[in-house]
Design a protein around this motif. Structure first.
Motif, PDB file in Angstrom:
ATOM      1  N   ARG A   1       0.819  -1.212   0.000  1.00 39.38           N
ATOM      2  CA  ARG A   1       0.000   0.000   0.000  1.00 39.38           C
ATOM      3  C   ARG A   1       0.859   1.271   0.000  1.00 39.38           C
TER       4      ARG A   1
ATOM      5  N   THR B   1      -5.119 -12.176   9.526  1.00 38.99           N
ATOM      6  CA  THR B   1      -5.179 -12.468   8.094  1.00 38.99           C
ATOM      7  C   THR B   1      -6.072 -13.685   7.866  1.00 38.99           C
TER       8      THR B   1
ATOM      9  N   ASN C   1      -5.309 -11.755   2.983  1.00 45.76           N
ATOM     10  CA  ASN C   1      -4.775 -10.515   3.518  1.00 45.76           C
ATOM     11  C   ASN C   1      -5.479 -10.217   4.834  1.00 45.76           C
TER      12      ASN C   1
ATOM     13  N   TYR D   1      -8.964  -5.477   4.901  1.00 41.49           N
ATOM     14  CA  TYR D   1      -9.109  -5.195   3.462  1.00 41.49           C
ATOM     15  C   TYR D   1     -10.569  -5.300   3.030  1.00 41.49           C
ATOM     16  N   ASP D   2     -11.240  -6.393   3.423  1.00 40.63           N
ATOM     17  CA  ASP D   2     -12.661  -6.549   3.087  1.00 40.63           C
ATOM     18  C   ASP D   2     -13.498  -5.458   3.741  1.00 40.63           C
TER      19      ASP D   2
ATOM     20  N   GLN E   1     -13.136  -2.085   2.035  1.00 36.23           N
ATOM     21  CA  GLN E   1     -13.840  -2.067   0.754  1.00 36.23           C
ATOM     22  C   GLN E   1     -15.347  -1.912   0.977  1.00 36.23           C
TER      23      GLN E   1
ATOM     24  N   LEU F   1      -6.370   2.066   5.808  1.00 39.72           N
ATOM     25  CA  LEU F   1      -6.639   1.352   4.554  1.00 39.72           C
ATOM     26  C   LEU F   1      -7.783   2.006   3.787  1.00 39.72           C
TER      27      LEU F   1
ATOM     28  N   PHE G   1      -7.323   3.166   0.030  1.00 38.08           N
ATOM     29  CA  PHE G   1      -8.152   2.616  -1.051  1.00 38.08           C
ATOM     30  C   PHE G   1      -8.969   3.717  -1.739  1.00 38.08           C
TER      31      PHE G   1
END
Length: 333
Positions: A167, A205, A235, A239-240, A243, A290, A294
């Motif tokens: 990142r 993770t 990951n 991350y999910d 998003q 994050l 993103f």
């Protein structure tokens, strides 16, 4: 009550459609297969509703995977997606039965086809447009949070120090070619300043949904379904989550979601109540970092270029508002 289904024009030829129907019929012992016009058409896929005339008629979602910008079936994508679906279905089988994925039915790799059970439900992104979001919205979000937490815990979990290398590389590229909006450049600086404090934090993770957004969670009866799962990467679970919340906040920035936007604090509280009941621990500082990373990357991809239109102006304002909100969260940590 069956949901109304929007149809699109297929890019497949009549001969290709007949070939798919014949292959599906052969797989199901000669059963008659009725393939309707697609409900989704993208550069790399089309999804059809099908009725398969087995002894008990079977409704299915039939996905055609295509190599982008060609008419060739994407054999590897069809295989990856089918086996990912099977893997998740097996992992969830012995956990809470309310949190599900469509049942994998068959794979026809040479045609780029995979079939799964049809979920005659409604996506979260559709439900939150309705006035019922005021009373029922928190319950929906608690169920989505619980589904995602259950999914993350069902995967190959491990805990370790956060690695920001990937990142930070993205951040360097954004810094080298920034958008002119002040919120964009401010976001880059805040991410750079906050990065060092995250490197001693541990994160969980697991496997990732890969396209974690309100469109890909559905409700049918008492059950909650996750759809369009890829499992392409393992990951940190943040991350999910990043998003999902970024996508939701972009939706809530549009007029049709005005009522849901007024409910956002209650919806977020309910989501985390569900996630914490079933999922692993989450680092909020890392999640906020994050999310901003993103969102700046997506903003850059969407609006980098000389062409300015009324739509691009509105998108720019929406992204700027999201970036400013996330900057405040990071600096308040």
């Amino acid at each position: 009550m069956k949901q109304a289904i929007q149809r699109y024009r297929t890019n497949l030829s009549g001969g290709a459609i007949e070939k798919v129907q014949k292959a599906l019929s052969d797989h199901f012992s000669g059963a008659l297969v009725q393939l309707d016009n697609p409900i989704s058409v993208r550069d790399n896929s089309e999804i059809f509703h099908a009725v398969i005339g087995t002894a008990v008629p079977l409704e299915a979602a039939v996905k055609y995977c295509r190599v982008p910008r060609t008419s060739s079936p994407d054999v590897s994508a069809a295989k990856e997606q089918f086996f990912a679906l099977k893997r998740v279905a097996c992992a969830l089988e012995n956990r809470n039965v309310r949190y599900r994925v469509p049942t994998p039915l068959c794979l026809l790799p040479d045609l780029g086809i995979l079939a799964m059970s049809w979920i005659d439900g409604e996506a979260l992104s559709k439900k939150i447009i309705r006035p019922a979001v005021v009373f029922e919205g928190p319950g929906w979000f608690e169920e989505i949070g619980a589904w995602l937490g259950n999914f993350h815990c069902a995967g190959p979990r491990r805990r370790g120090l956060i690695n920001l290398d990937e990142r930070l590389t993205v951040l360097e590229d954004l810094y080298a070619s920034p958008l002119t909006d002040r919120s964009f450049t401010k976001g880059i600086h805040i991410l750079q300043e906050a990065a060092s404090s995250l490197m001693q934090i541990e994160a969980e993770t697991s496997w990732l949904h890969g396209d974690c957004k309100p469109d890909n969670f559905m409700f049918f009866g008492c059950n909650t379904y996750g759809i369009d799962i890829s499992l392409n990467h393992e990951n940190p679970v943040e991350y999910d989550l990043a998003q999902f919340w970024n996508n939701l906040d972009l939706l809530l920035g549009t007029p049709i979601y005005m009522l849901a936007r007024s409910m956002r604090p209650r919806l977020e509280e309910a989501f985390w109540r569900g996630y914490r009941c079933t999922g692993p621990t989450v680092s909020q500082p890392y999640l906020n970092w994050l999310r901003l990373n993103f969102s700046l990357s997506f903003w850059h991809n969407m609006l980098n270029g000389p062409k300015q239109t009324p739509r691009s102006w509105m998108l720019n304002r929406t992204f700027a508002k999201l970036a400013d909100s996330l900057c405040r969260k990071i600096t308040q940590n």
